[in-house]
Design an enzyme around this catalytic site. Structure first.
Site, PDB file in Angstrom:
ATOM      1  N   ASP A 187     -43.238  -9.591 -21.469  1.00  0.00           N
ATOM      2  CA  ASP A 187     -43.123  -9.292 -19.879  1.00  0.00           C
ATOM      3  C   ASP A 187     -44.347  -9.590 -19.634  1.00  0.00           C
ATOM      4  O   ASP A 187     -44.888 -10.245 -18.384  1.00  0.00           O
ATOM      5  CB  ASP A 187     -41.902  -8.945 -19.507  1.00  0.00           C
ATOM      6  CG  ASP A 187     -40.771  -8.704 -20.110  1.00  0.00           C
ATOM      7  OD1 ASP A 187     -39.931  -9.802 -20.258  1.00  0.00           O
ATOM      8  OD2 ASP A 187     -40.579  -7.462 -21.100  1.00  0.00           O
TER       9      ASP A 187
ATOM     10  N   HIS B 180     -35.849  -4.632 -19.769  1.00  0.00           N
ATOM     11  CA  HIS B 180     -36.214  -6.058 -20.810  1.00  0.00           C
ATOM     12  C   HIS B 180     -35.668  -6.601 -20.765  1.00  0.00           C
ATOM     13  O   HIS B 180     -34.486  -6.796 -21.769  1.00  0.00           O
ATOM     14  CB  HIS B 180     -37.077  -5.525 -21.365  1.00  0.00           C
ATOM     15  CG  HIS B 180     -37.053  -6.886 -22.596  1.00  0.00           C
ATOM     16  ND1 HIS B 180     -37.700  -7.685 -22.484  1.00  0.00           N
ATOM     17  CD2 HIS B 180     -36.591  -7.238 -23.619  1.00  0.00           C
ATOM     18  CE1 HIS B 180     -37.877  -9.120 -23.246  1.00  0.00           C
ATOM     19  NE2 HIS B 180     -37.003  -8.879 -24.080  1.00  0.00           N
TER      20      HIS B 180
END
Ligand code: NAX
Length: 341
Positions: free
Chosen positions: A164, A192
């Site tokens: 990410d 996440h």
């Protein structure tokens, strides 16, 4: 020093993109590497093919490879464990079903790491739901009696949000037409999942505040804030789904690359550079102690990591982070309800 690295899900897609780079020296350079590859019995034929290809590369640093279906053998004396293998989401499965299936996997793997791995093992959980899987594995690792009489420290268990982080770096770089190498201090906060908080508020571009640089290409600070809220954050948080839609398969090469970035930085240090890692909270930024949440982290040259503290959070960031933390807390409560914690 020979490094022993255990990789689970070793016949899967991410592992196929990861093992060859690891064996080629992308984490440990020329230091010798021993691989311990764990799979389920149904995948051992596929894993055989991976072993053949690893052999056919004749990597000078790869001194030994063991393929096994026994977690205790896979994690024995491990310096690092990349927990990629997870139960896939199947048709008709809801979140509780997925958590139940993965709770079993990560309870088993965590317990085996607690018994068999080195006490200072670095564990990187990739399999989803990664943060909560890390929490479950850490919990069971810390319950095990070890031969050395020590108990495993749950802080040795981290989860991957570096993908990410890397996605956020690239999204910002593309927007301002600058190389990714000019950007620092991007942060991913929280889980996440699509509640994650990609954050460029404190980022720098060649030493200049990123919000200022974005404002220049957006015609002003208000338009820049809109771009962050309406484009940057959702695009990073939903990038995994966009890759699946385009490729017909989930991110594998980029996930593998991020896992190697995470392990290399955690091993050799970040030289003051901030990276995003999901780590066990000690209560930083109001994240309840014990949750595995993504934070801005730095790693010393000796491999000790710490959460960067003292960042002033405005109301918008605070609210977004709180929502992601609430999701982590509810996953923890569900895992506890299912008997995994
Ligand atoms: P694959 O389905 O290609 O491979 C998973 C492998 O794990 C399979 O070979 C399977 O046999 C094995 N496995 C299942 N249970 C196991 C067990 N108990 N012990 C050992 N091996 C086991 O999936 P892949 O694309 O490699 O993705 C793996 C995991 O990464 C998934 O949970 C996925 O959701 C997660 N991801 C996490 C990301 C992150 O940034 N944290 C991004 C990419 C990815 O979505």
């Amino acid at each position: 020093m020979t490094r022993t690295v255990a990789v689970t899900g070793a016949a899967g897609s991410i592992a196929y993109a990861l093992l060859f780079r690891l064996a080629a020296g992308e984490v440990y350079g020329k230091e010798p590497v021993r691989l311990r590859l764990l799979e389920v019995p149904q995948a051992v034929d596929r894993l055989d093919g991976v072993l053949m290809e690893l052999a056919d590369c004749a990597f000078p640093a790869l001194v030994d490879v063991v393929a096994t279906t026994d977690p205790d053998e896979a994690f024995a004396d491990a310096d690092a464990a990349l927990l990629v293998g997870a139960a896939p989401r199947q048709e008709g499965m809801n979140r509780a079903d997925l958590l139940r299936a993965n709770g079993e996997v990560f309870r088993t793997h965590g317990a085996a790491i607690g018994r068999a791995a080195k006490a200072d093992v670095r564990v990187v959980v990739v399999g989803n739901p990664a943060n909560t899987n890390a929490l479950i594995a850490a919990h069971h690792a810390s319950l095990q009696d070890r031969e050395d009489g020590r108990r495993m420290d749950p802080a040795r268990f981290t989860a991957l949000t570096r993908l990410d982080h890397n996605r956020a770096m690239s999204a910002l770089a593309a927007k301002i037409d600058a190389p990714v190498g000019s950007i620092e201090r991007i942060t991913i906060w929280g889980n996440h999942s699509n509640t994650q908080v990609p954050d460029l508020t404190d980022a720098l571009v060649d030493g200049r505040p990123a919000p200022e640089v974005v404002a220049e290409v957006c015609d002003g600070p208000a338009a820049a804030r809109d771009w962050v809220a309406d484009d940057f954050i959702p695009a990073v948080a939903n990038r995994g789904a966009a890759v699946i839609a385009a490729r017909g398969a989930s991110s594998a090469a980029s996930a593998a690359s991020a896992a190697l970035d995470h392990l290399r930085d955690w091993t050799f240090g970040t030289d003051g550079v901030r990276v995003s890692m999901a780590v066990r909270s000690s209560g930083e930024y109001g994240v309840p102690e014990g949750l595995v949440s993504s934070f801005p982290c730095t790693v010393e040259a000796d491999g000790s990591y710490r959460v960067v503290e003292g960042i002033e959070l405005d109301a918008d960031r605070r609210a977004r982070i709180d929502a992601s933390i609430a999701e982590l807390a509810s996953e923890r409560d569900e895992a506890a309800g299912l008997g995994f914690l």
